[in-house]
Design an enzyme around this catalytic site. Structure first.
Site, PDB file in Angstrom:
ATOM      1  N   HIS A  69       0.827  -1.214   0.000  1.00  0.00           N
ATOM      2  CA  HIS A  69       0.000   0.000   0.000  1.00  0.00           C
ATOM      3  C   HIS A  69       0.858   1.261   0.000  1.00  0.00           C
ATOM      4  CE1 HIS A  69      -4.297  -1.497   1.040  1.00  0.00           C
ATOM      5  NE2 HIS A  69      -3.622  -2.443   0.414  1.00  0.00           N
ATOM      6  N   ASP A  70       2.052   1.186   0.539  1.00  0.00           N
ATOM      7  CA  ASP A  70       2.953   2.346   0.461  1.00  0.00           C
ATOM      8  C   ASP A  70       3.401   2.557  -0.988  1.00  0.00           C
ATOM      9  OD1 ASP A  70       4.518   4.503   1.337  1.00  0.00           O
ATOM     10  OD2 ASP A  70       6.295   3.232   1.505  1.00  0.00           O
ATOM     11  N   VAL A  73       0.942   3.928  -3.726  1.00  0.00           N
ATOM     12  CA  VAL A  73       0.402   5.283  -3.545  1.00  0.00           C
ATOM     13  C   VAL A  73       1.578   6.241  -3.375  1.00  0.00           C
ATOM     14  CG1 VAL A  73      -1.045   6.767  -2.125  1.00  0.00           C
ATOM     15  CG2 VAL A  73      -1.692   4.371  -2.467  1.00  0.00           C
ATOM     16  N   GLY A  75       4.473   6.094  -4.497  1.00  0.00           N
ATOM     17  CA  GLY A  75       5.782   5.442  -4.443  1.00  0.00           C
ATOM     18  C   GLY A  75       6.167   4.921  -3.065  1.00  0.00           C
ATOM     19  N   ASP A  77       7.711   5.423  -0.253  1.00  0.00           N
ATOM     20  CA  ASP A  77       8.286   6.593   0.422  1.00  0.00           C
ATOM     21  C   ASP A  77       7.790   6.728   1.860  1.00  0.00           C
ATOM     22  OD1 ASP A  77       5.675   7.308   0.026  1.00  0.00           O
ATOM     23  OD2 ASP A  77       6.106   9.237  -0.921  1.00  0.00           O
ATOM     24  N   ASP A 248      -5.028 -17.914   2.895  1.00  0.00           N
ATOM     25  CA  ASP A 248      -4.612 -19.252   2.472  1.00  0.00           C
ATOM     26  C   ASP A 248      -5.079 -20.184   3.585  1.00  0.00           C
ATOM     27  OD1 ASP A 248      -3.344 -21.673   2.110  1.00  0.00           O
ATOM     28  OD2 ASP A 248      -1.341 -20.829   1.793  1.00  0.00           O
TER      29      ASP A 248
END
Ligand code: HEM
Ligand SMILES: *[C@@H]1O[C@H](CO)[C@@H](O)[C@H](O)[C@H]1NC(C)=O
Ligand SMILES: *[C@@H]1O[C@H](CO)[C@@H](O)[C@H](O)[C@H]1NC(C)=O
Length: 328
Positions: A69-70, A73, A75, A77, A248
């Protein structure tokens, strides 16, 4: 990192070679970025992540989810780590990020604190790099491939909830939509399929697959009937927002290629997982990786290395945050 050791297995050697060739392509990222300022940074981070992992295996999925998720969105960063202020709603408070587990944030905070506890390292290692290293370490602790991680990302200067809009896939996406979204990040369909195997660990809330077991469109004919029956027990109608299910269901704690074997059995939890097998264009890749864990591991290392290069900040585009949750 020694590549010549005779104790390295052929599979591991292949991964090391692959990662080494990847370094050449990424001009601004380097495996030895911290060699001068904080030479032990990798073992410091690994120690902190291992300690957290011994407390809870949720660490693995939570940290990998956070890295994904970083990167997708603005890059890789560390903008996802920033806390909202009275003046600004940060990325982490966008509705799609509310599922990010606190244990992922805690893993990064602890690893960074361990780094900062070493005087020569203090304030020298970015939160974005700590997240990249912690993700690699969490995957390895769960039995997944261990790879050389590229370093040298700076921390971003902003984090807004609105920047998340449209950057992450809902579980209803079909193959073309998934492929298109990953392509905007420089990732191929093969990379997308490999990275989707991140769902070999971790949890999903009932609401993310409820439409496959209840309501007008249920039962989803691509969902295994015995799994559907179990899911209906775990997620009774009314969808309790507190309940989450392991994605899983066969080897939930192990980072392995069981994810692809599950898809062959109709046991992908999310519609976006199962579509990788249903769609004839991606099915051959699923079959190949269900059969060969070495082939899957190589593809995963290639893909997560590429993901780690998305939107990397250098120079004036970023800095090293004193506190990962607060912009400097
Ligand atoms: C291909 C498109 C993807 C979709 C539609 C998707 C969707 C989702 C959804 C709906 C959840 C459950 C969230 C919840 O209810 O708690 C989830 C969890 C998760 N996702 Fe994905 N995801 C995708 C790709 C990825 C990628 C590329 C990675 C990393 C390589 C990843 C890693 C994870 C992990 C580790 C979790 C479990 C988090 C935890 O246990 O706390 N996902 N994903
Ligand atoms: C919010 O914005 C106001 C005015 O722009 C500023 O004075 C204040 O320091 C800001 N508060 C925070 C927490 O950033
Ligand atoms: C459903 O899953 C079971 C394993 O849990 C498997 O034996 C069976 O073949 C699957 N059914 C279908 C239709 O794939």
């Amino acid at each position: 990192m020694a590549t010549g050791s005779s104790s390295v297995s052929p599979a591991a050697a292949a991964l090391l070679v692959l990662a080494a060739s990847a370094t050449v392509c990424a001009a601004q990222l380097r495996r030895d970025h911290y060699a001068g300022v904080c030479p032990d940074v990798e073992s410091i981070v690994r120690g902190a992540v291992a300690k957290k992992y011994r407390e809870t295996f949720i660490t693995v999925g939570a940290t990998l989810h956070l890295f994904f998720h970083d990167c997708f969105v603005t890059g890789c960063d560390a903008s996802v780590l920033v806390a909202s202020t009275p003046n600004n709603t940060a990325e982490k408070d966008h509705p799609v990020n509310l599922a990010l587990a606190g244990d992922g944030f805690d893993t990064v905070i602890r690893a960074r604190a361990a780094v900062d506890a070493v005087p020569r390292c203090r304030g020298r290692v970015s939160c974005a790099d700590v997240l990249a290293m912690a993700t690699r370490d969490a995957i390895a602790l769960a039995g997944g491939p261990s790879y050389a991680v590229e370093l040298g990302r700076l921390d971003g200067l902003s984090s807004t909830a609105s920047s998340v809009d449209g950057k992450l896939a809902p579980p209803s996406f079909n193959l073309d939509q998934l492929t298109a979204l990953f392509a905007t990040n420089g990732l191929s369909r093969t990379d997308m399929i490999a990275l989707s195997a991140g769902h070999t660990v971790g949890f999903a809330h009932c609401s993310t697959f409820a439409g496959r077991i209840q309501g007008a469109a249920a039962p989803d004919p691509t969902l295994n009937r015995s799994l559907a029956a179990r899911l209906r027990e775990w997620c009774p109608a009314g969808v309790d927002p507190r309940i989450a299910v392991t994605m899983d269901v066969v080897t939930p704690r192990v980072f392995d290629n069981q994810y692809f074997k599950n898809l062959q059995d109709g046991m992908g939890l999310l519609a976006s997982d199962q579509v990788l097998y249903t769609d004839p264009r991606s099915r051959p890749t699923v079959d190949a990786w269900a059969k060969s864990s070495v082939a899957f591991s190589q593809a995963f290392v290639t893909a997560i290395t590429k993901m780690g290069r998305i939107g990397v900040k250098t120079g004036a585009q970023g800095n090293i945050r004193r506190n990962c949750a607060v912009l400097n």
